[in-house]
Design an enzyme around this catalytic site. Structure first.
Site, PDB file in Angstrom:
ATOM      1  N   PHE A 141      86.077  87.920  -4.095  1.00 48.86           N
ATOM      2  CA  PHE A 141      86.326  86.602  -3.556  1.00 48.86           C
ATOM      3  C   PHE A 141      85.995  86.434  -2.220  1.00 48.86           C
ATOM      4  O   PHE A 141      86.145  87.116  -1.167  1.00 48.86           O
ATOM      5  CB  PHE A 141      87.984  86.582  -3.417  1.00 48.86           C
ATOM      6  CG  PHE A 141      88.576  85.155  -2.861  1.00 48.86           C
ATOM      7  CD1 PHE A 141      88.643  84.023  -3.970  1.00 48.86           C
ATOM      8  CD2 PHE A 141      88.597  85.078  -1.600  1.00 48.86           C
ATOM      9  CE1 PHE A 141      89.083  82.952  -3.378  1.00 48.86           C
ATOM     10  CE2 PHE A 141      89.159  83.800  -1.269  1.00 48.86           C
ATOM     11  CZ  PHE A 141      89.194  82.560  -2.047  1.00 48.86           C
ATOM     12  N   ASP A 226      81.414  91.566   3.763  1.00 48.26           N
ATOM     13  CA  ASP A 226      82.369  90.619   3.812  1.00 48.26           C
ATOM     14  C   ASP A 226      83.633  91.180   4.400  1.00 48.26           C
ATOM     15  O   ASP A 226      84.519  91.556   3.698  1.00 48.26           O
ATOM     16  CB  ASP A 226      82.757  90.026   2.719  1.00 48.26           C
ATOM     17  CG  ASP A 226      83.634  88.595   2.622  1.00 48.26           C
ATOM     18  OD1 ASP A 226      84.523  88.677   3.755  1.00 48.26           O
ATOM     19  OD2 ASP A 226      83.558  87.639   1.820  1.00 48.26           O
ATOM     20  N   LYS A 255      89.300  84.483   9.697  1.00 44.63           N
ATOM     21  CA  LYS A 255      90.805  84.784   9.511  1.00 44.63           C
ATOM     22  C   LYS A 255      91.429  85.037  11.058  1.00 44.63           C
ATOM     23  O   LYS A 255      91.654  84.539  11.825  1.00 44.63           O
ATOM     24  CB  LYS A 255      90.977  85.617   8.553  1.00 44.63           C
ATOM     25  CG  LYS A 255      90.550  85.090   7.306  1.00 44.63           C
ATOM     26  CD  LYS A 255      91.366  85.749   6.191  1.00 44.63           C
ATOM     27  CE  LYS A 255      90.733  85.120   4.718  1.00 44.63           C
ATOM     28  NZ  LYS A 255      91.409  83.881   4.265  1.00 44.63           N
TER      29      LYS A 255
END
Length: 401
Positions: A141, A226, A255
């Site tokens: 994802f 990531d 984030k």
């Protein structure tokens, strides 16, 4: 209808149905707790998918944002501003890298990494124009943009959004042999999550990340990590790659970098990689804006103390010990994760992940389901041990029925 029902009905009537939230309407929040429009308090055990690592309303971050709001919030990159150089310098130092390319969202950071890897491949490695390939892992994802879903294996993310962007090879997560076999002279990068979050907090086999690092170095391929969810303290270290002593060629961050206050993301790498860009080839109006830089600088300063990483490690050990006690008793099939991050596979006969999440919501605990009967637990790193234990007790009660 209640205040909650009215708010939800209005949202359903006037917003696209691209999410299916739990039926709670948050009005205020502080630390690890949120309060809804009815005045009910809930323990946040999701932390905005790690965006809220430092908790809701963290005073240091709010003060940093407030001070910057009084000065200047946006210049665009058409001009310099006085927070930009410090932000880039401090973030590069935190990562042990040389250059920073700031964006806003995690998906933008991933898109930037794809463009960077391709350009590096053509200008530095010498791959023929239009032939660059990037290897990714199944069940990944990395976002939901058109290019990113082109290398997703999630049918919900892909269906009805084609035609898809070419240039990606998908291999099983954790399988070094498959990765090696997929590599060609035109491979420019390997893009993986050190821990796959959306897939259910999947931790790769021991030695996998080190193997990826060795393989990519051997074949002159960029290793892109990531760390948008896994980085910045979540796993008990600043970066999840550190658990295997690995430093990739490129970190993707987001984030928690914005402290749950503003969206901030970044690609961090060497001058040899990010130095391929020339003015006009990539950018963002809001990327690296003064407000974002001010908040992110405070996040970096907080991480430099090591306090939050240590807290995530210690509370994470406790979390996984307690969750481990639930396995083998007919209620939990498996528990995975690192630090204050866990994927819990519930026995299917006890309910779907959504149903378990709804039952926990009734007990004032908020988590998120994924893939069938799996729930994810990722509280803010500032959560107190007593609050964490209370949340775990609610889970035990739900599983007892």
């Amino acid at each position: 209808m209640s205040t909650t029902e009215n708010a939800i009905a209005s949202a359903e009537a006037h917003s696209a149905h691209n999410y299916h939230p739990l039926p709670v309407v948050v009005a205020t929040a502080d630390g690890a707790w949120m309060t809804d429009v009815e005045g009910r308090r809930y323990l946040d055990m999701l932390a905005g998918y790690s965006a809220l690592n430092f908790g809701h309303g963290n005073r240091r971050l709010i003060d940093a944002a407030r001070a910057q709001l009084e000065r200047v919030t946006l210049t665009s990159r058409a001009f310099h501003h006085d927070r930009f150089a410090d932000f880039c310098t401090r973030l590069a130092e935190l990562c042990g890298m040389e250059m920073v390319l700031p964006m806003n969202t995690g998906a933008e950071a991933v898109e930037t990494a794809v463009k960077t890897a391709r350009k590096w491949g053509y200008r530095v490695k010498g791959v023929p124009d239009g032939m660059a390939k990037i290897i990714v892992a199944a069940d990944n994802f990395h976002g939901r943009t058109t290019t990113v879903i082109s290398f997703s294996t999630d049918p919900e993310a892909r269906a009805d959004f084609g035609p898809y962007t070419p240039g990606f090879e998908i291999v099983p997560y954790g399988d070094l042999t498959a990765m090696r076999e997929a590599m060609t002279e035109n491979t420019v990068a390997v893009l993986i999550e050190p821990i796959q979050g959306e897939a259910g907090v999947l931790v790769p086999p021991p030695g996998y990340l080190a193997g990826v690092r060795e393989l990519t170095r051997e074949r002159d391929v960029l290793f892109i990590a990531d760390e948008i969810q896994s980085g910045l303290g979540r796993t008990g270290k600043t970066f999840a790659c550190e658990h295997e002593g690995v430093v990739p060629d490129m970190y993707l961050l987001g984030k928690a970098l914005g402290g749950g206050v503003v969206p901030v993301s970044a690609v961090v790498s060497s001058a040899a990689v990010l130095g391929v860009y020339r003015p006009g080839e990539h950018g963002s109006t809001f990327g690296g804006n003064p407000l974002a830089c001010a908040v992110a600088l405070e996040v970096i300063a907080m991480l430099n103390t090591g306090e939050y990483q240590q807290r995530a490690a210690e509370l994470g050990d406790h979390l996984h010990h307690e969750l481990g006690l639930l396995t083998g008793g007919g209620s939990v099939q498996a528990v995975r994760g690192r630090g204050l991050w866990a994927g819990v596979d519930i026995e299917p006969e006890l309910g779907t992940g959504r149903e378990i999440s709804e039952k926990l919501m009734e007990r004032r605990v908020l988590v998120k389901d994924t893939h069938g009967s799996t729930i994810r637990i990722a509280p803010p790193l500032v959560i107190g041990k007593e609050d964490l234990d209370w949340g775990l007790e609610q889970l035990r009660e739900v599983l007892r029925g």
